[in-house]
Design an enzyme around this catalytic site. Sequence first.
Site, PDB file in Angstrom:
ATOM      1  N   GLY A  32       0.831  -1.198   0.000  1.00 53.88           N
ATOM      2  CA  GLY A  32       0.000   0.000   0.000  1.00 53.88           C
ATOM      3  C   GLY A  32       0.862   1.243   0.000  1.00 53.88           C
ATOM      4  N   GLY A  34       0.293   5.737   0.342  1.00 52.86           N
ATOM      5  CA  GLY A  34      -0.635   6.861   0.466  1.00 52.86           C
ATOM      6  C   GLY A  34       0.142   8.107   0.777  1.00 52.86           C
ATOM      7  N   VAL A  39       3.735   1.092   2.581  1.00 52.80           N
ATOM      8  CA  VAL A  39       3.623  -0.075   3.460  1.00 52.80           C
ATOM      9  C   VAL A  39       4.105  -1.322   2.708  1.00 52.80           C
ATOM     10  CG1 VAL A  39       2.086  -1.467   4.904  1.00 52.80           C
ATOM     11  CG2 VAL A  39       1.602   0.958   4.560  1.00 52.80           C
ATOM     12  N   LYS A  54       5.335   0.117   7.830  1.00 48.91           N
ATOM     13  CA  LYS A  54       4.899   1.394   7.254  1.00 48.91           C
ATOM     14  C   LYS A  54       6.064   2.377   7.374  1.00 48.91           C
ATOM     15  CE  LYS A  54       1.330   4.655   8.759  1.00 48.91           C
ATOM     16  NZ  LYS A  54      -0.027   4.770   9.271  1.00 48.91           N
ATOM     17  N   ASP A 146     -11.084   9.804  12.314  1.00 52.93           N
ATOM     18  CA  ASP A 146     -11.010   9.552  10.865  1.00 52.93           C
ATOM     19  C   ASP A 146     -11.715   8.233  10.539  1.00 52.93           C
ATOM     20  OD1 ASP A 146     -10.405  10.256   8.270  1.00 52.93           O
ATOM     21  OD2 ASP A 146      -8.371   9.466   8.316  1.00 52.93           O
TER      22      ASP A 146
END
Length: 266
Positions: A32, A34, A39, A54, A146
Site C-alpha cells: 500500500g 498513500g 507499506v 509502514k 477519521d
Amino acid sequence: MYKVDLSFPYRDVQIKRGVDPKDEYILESEIGRGKFGTVYKCTEKSTGLSLAAKFIACPKKEDRRNVEREIDIMRALQHPRLIQVYDAFENGKIMTVILELIEGGELFERVIDDDFILTEKSCTIFMRQICEGVDFIHKQRILHLDMKPENILCLTKTGNRIKIIDFGLARKFDPDKKLQVLFGTPEFVAPEVVNFDEIGYGTDMWSVGVICYVLLSGLSPFMGHTDVETMANVTIAKYDFDDEAFDEISDNAKDFIQKLLIKDMK
C-alpha cells in the site's frame, strides 16, 4: 460474536532510534501507499512472523512528532478489533512502524464490488464490530477522528471480521478541556468539525452513522458535487432515505442511523 485473539501478545513498543529496521526485518512486496508513506509486507528475522512495515518520511520535526503521537496512542489500544503496533524505528529522516498484517482488504472495496452483496444482516455484523472497537477507543479516552470505510480492514478476503486502522489523526481526549480540530474526510466528518466547534465522543459516533448508511445503501448521505457542498450538507445534517436502495432496509436500521446523525453532538 466472533472471538478474535490478538495476533501477538501485548508489546510495550518503544521507538528504536538510530536503528535500521532492515536489520531486524526482511522487506517483501509493497502492499500500500498513500500520502503518509509506503507499506510493505515484512518478516521478522528472529521469529518468522509476517507483519506490515509502514515507512513514513519525516523531513520536519513536526512530522516526527505526529508519528510519535500515533505510536503513543496505539500503545493504549490493545484490542482485537483494532490494528496492533508491533515495533517502531527512527532511522535518519524516516520513521518505520511495524504493524499487524491484515490481508483481507478494505471494507470499502466490498461496498463498491458488484459481485459482493452486502445484506442488512452482514452490515449488522460489521457495525457491531465497529461499535465494539470505537467503544474501546473511547474507554481509553481517545478519539479516532477519521472513521470511514477505507479505515476498516477485513481480516480475510471472504470473512466478515474487521479491524479499525489508521490512528494518524487520533487524539487523547479530556472531556474537561475544549478540543477543536479541522481535519478529516468531508463525507464522514461531523458538523462540529466543519464548524470548528468543540468535539467529543459523539464526533466519532456521527461517522459511525455515516458508515452504516454507506454500507446499507452503497450511497454517501451528504455527498455533494464539491467538498464545500458536502460540508454544507453536513452542517445542516441534510440527508434522506428516499433512494430505492433503502426500500428493503428495516426501520431498525434507519432508526440506528437517525440516532447517530444528529446535528447537536450533546
